[in-house]
Design a protein around this motif. Structure first.
Motif, short mmCIF file in Angstrom:
data_model
loop_
_atom_site.label_atom_id
_atom_site.label_comp_id
_atom_site.label_asym_id
_atom_site.label_seq_id
_atom_site.Cartn_x
_atom_site.Cartn_y
_atom_site.Cartn_z
N SER A 116 28.80 47.32 47.53
CA SER A 116 28.06 46.12 47.11
C SER A 116 28.49 45.65 45.73
N ASN A 117 28.48 44.35 45.56
CA ASN A 117 28.64 43.73 44.25
C ASN A 117 27.24 43.52 43.68
N LEU A 118 26.98 44.21 42.56
CA LEU A 118 25.63 44.14 42.00
C LEU A 118 25.46 43.02 40.98
N GLY A 120 23.98 40.85 41.75
CA GLY A 120 22.55 40.68 41.98
C GLY A 120 22.25 40.29 43.40
N GLY A 121 21.19 39.55 43.57
CA GLY A 121 20.83 39.09 44.89
C GLY A 121 19.85 40.01 45.56
N ASN A 122 19.66 39.73 46.84
CA ASN A 122 18.58 40.33 47.62
C ASN A 122 19.14 41.46 48.47
N ASN A 123 19.28 42.65 47.88
CA ASN A 123 19.81 43.80 48.61
C ASN A 123 19.31 45.07 47.95
N PHE A 351 19.56 37.18 39.85
CA PHE A 351 20.89 37.76 39.67
C PHE A 351 20.90 38.65 38.43
N LEU A 352 21.51 39.82 38.57
CA LEU A 352 21.59 40.76 37.44
C LEU A 352 22.58 40.27 36.39
N PHE A 353 23.50 39.39 36.80
CA PHE A 353 24.49 38.92 35.82
C PHE A 353 23.86 38.00 34.78
N ASP A 354 22.59 37.62 34.99
CA ASP A 354 21.88 36.82 34.00
C ASP A 354 21.55 37.61 32.74
N TYR A 355 21.79 38.92 32.75
CA TYR A 355 21.37 39.76 31.63
C TYR A 355 22.54 40.42 30.88
N ASP A 358 29.18 40.73 32.50
CA ASP A 358 29.90 40.82 33.76
C ASP A 358 29.22 39.99 34.84
N LEU A 359 30.03 39.39 35.69
CA LEU A 359 29.48 38.74 36.89
C LEU A 359 29.49 39.77 38.03
N THR A 360 30.67 40.16 38.45
CA THR A 360 30.77 41.25 39.41
C THR A 360 30.36 42.56 38.74
N ARG A 361 29.46 43.28 39.35
CA ARG A 361 29.02 44.55 38.80
C ARG A 361 29.05 45.59 39.91
N GLY A 362 29.60 46.76 39.59
CA GLY A 362 29.66 47.84 40.57
C GLY A 362 28.29 48.50 40.72
#
Ligand SMILES: *Cc1c(COP(=O)(O)O)cnc(C)c1O
Length: 490
Positions: A116-118, A120-123, A351-355, A358-362
């Protein structure tokens, strides 16, 4: 062996194995070998030099022909596994690094399989990230509304703290206008023992290295509060805008811990941002007997911690905590038309990238999450106490030895000492101890590092590794003396 590996298997080619049974057998072998390697760690050298042929092979160009996975794995076993940095070895004492752990390593594998790319999102993986950063926030005594972000390491965690501070303190919309629009240059204060990553962060943020004013430390290597107050007055008169104080919870040279409660008070009284670099010492909070050493840390506006150090998460994992999570979001949120949050579906969550940057996060959260669940904060706290005990044991042995000198107070799990049989000046002592350090490394006995402490050279023993025993400290001291005597006897 496979003859035709470069030929397409079918018109619908993918990277999946053509033969799942064969892939399974190789994967099982990798796990078996890995566990043998880990179980036998202590019996191997702490470090070994790569032979010339290995060095050559690792400079080869990319092979023209694809190779079977068994051959590639064999290359790894032959060329890579025997020559690691060695920080998982019980007698790796250099710099300040965690010892990793099997659960975290397996979690890294599982995370990569999940893939998964973290961002963010609903997962569930993103939810695991939110959960584990929430646990770290709670362990650090930060409030519910705090922002918490996993990073590659402490450097980026500190950078995130300074970025939020800069935007809050700039006095202008620094995201829109840039630092050139600021009325007065910001100044950040820290002791001269502060980690180099802070200067780098201020450079990257456009504030410049001169924005960092280093306050000379005394014999305890802590931030001198009286000198700090004086610097503030001087800087205000000179047109600087004092913005922030960095308190270090465990300096990299000696492990000294600034008076964090006093800095928190000082920042409160003077309207300054309070940042804590807890990359070394934040996890002292997990040991009931040591948590008091970092009292006041929980009052920080921003805190950087490093699970890949004293929590032994396999590299990489750092964490930034920002007291005011909304400020963190304001610093980093950006949503182009192709990255909108939706009311439902795959993009149906923040989205976690709001914080962060990085945009793509492992899925690095999984290795922290699984290990924290398995070992629990209590066991981690005991391991924190254990490594401090190891360092104290070494410090006491050094103090008791007539030919060894303790070079700084031992506070946490860093011991600074050198071999000093008497009659040698500073330059000779440095040359002698550097040579001792290199031979300890080259003979595979142990991996110390060194530093300069108020102008004097010192060996530096960071006992972070959870596998380190008292006997390892006995061996280190014994071998230091043996090598030192051998060098002096020519
Ligand atoms: C290690 C360390 C850092 C940098 O963290 P990385 O994870 O190496 O990026 C910053 N501050 C201190 C005190 C450290 O020990």
């Amino acid at each position: 062996m496979d003859k035709d590996l470069s030929a397409p298997q079918s018109l619908e080619e993918s990277l999946d194995p053509a033969d799942w049974g064969r892939a399974r057998a190789l994967a099982h072998r990798m796990i078996d070998d890995a566990i043998d390697h880990l179980a036998g760690l202590r019996d191997g050298p702490a470090w070994r030099e790569m032979p010339a042929e290995v060095r050559r092979a690792l400079a080869d160009p990319l092979p023209d022909q694809p190779q079977s996975p068994e051959v590639v794995y064999d290359d790894f076993l032959r060329l890579v596994r025997p020559y690691p940095m060695g920080n998982v070895h019980p007698r790796f004492f250099a710099w300040y690094m965690g010892g990793s752990n099997l659960t975290g390593a397996l979690a890294d594998f599982l995370a990569a399989i999940d893939g998964s790319n973290l961002g963010g999102g609903n997962n569930a993986p993103a939810q695991v990230d939110r959960q584990v950063t929430g646990w770290l926030r709670d362990l650090m005594g930060f409030p519910q509304g705090a922002g918490a972000t996993l990073t590659s390491g402490g450097s980026v965690a500190n950078l995130i703290g300074h970025a939020v501070m800069r935007n809050v303190r700039a006095g202008v919309d620094v995201r829109a206008k840039g630092v050139r629009a600021m009325a007065a240059p910001l100044r950040v204060y820290a002791s001269d023992q502060v980690h180099s990553c802070h200067q780098k962060a201020l450079e990257v943020l456009g504030l410049g290295a001169e924005a960092l004013r280093l306050i000379p430390s005394g014999p305890d290597y802590r931030l001198d509060m009286a000198a700090l107050a004086k610097a503030l007055v001087e800087d205000r008169a000179a047109g600087w805008q004092p913005a922030s104080v960095i308190g270090t919870a465990g300096t990299v040279n000696t492990g000294a811990i600034d008076d964090l409660a006093a800095i928190a008070d000082f920042c409160h009284e003077n309207g300054l941002w309070f940042h804590v670099d807890g990359c070394i010492g934040a996890f002292l909070r997990l040991s009931p007997g040591h948590a008091g050493m970092v009292a006041g840390m929980e009052r920080a506006d921003s805190l950087a911690l490093d699970p890949h150090k004293w929590l032994h998460t396999p590299f990489e994992a750092g964490c930034a905590l920002i007291r005011d999570g909304a400020r963190q979001r304001q610093t980093f949120t950006l949503h182009p038309e192709y990255l909108e949050v939706q009311p439902r579906g795959v993009a149906g969550a923040e989205f976690l990238f709001d914080y962060g940057i990085d945009l793509t996060r492992g899925f690095k959260a999984l290795k922290v999450w699984m290990a924290l669940k398995e070992f629990g904060p209590t066991r981690h706290g005991r391991l924190v106490a254990q490594s401090i005990e190891r360092s104290r044991y070494l410090a006491k042995a050094v103090e008791a030895a007539p030919d060894m000198a303790l070079m700084a107070p031992q506070v946490v799990n860093i011991t600074c000492f050198r071999y000093d049989p008497g009659g040698l000046d500073e330059a000779a002592l440095k040359a002698l101890n550097v040579e001792i350090m290199l031979r300890l490394q080259e003979e595979g006995i142990a991996s110390p590092s060194d530093t300069q402490l108020h102008g004097r050279h010192s060996l530096r023993i960071a006992a972070v590794n959870h596998r380190t025993r008292r006997a390892d400290m006995d061996l280190l001291l014994h071998e230091t003396r043996r090598i030192g005597q051998a060098i002096l006897q020519g």
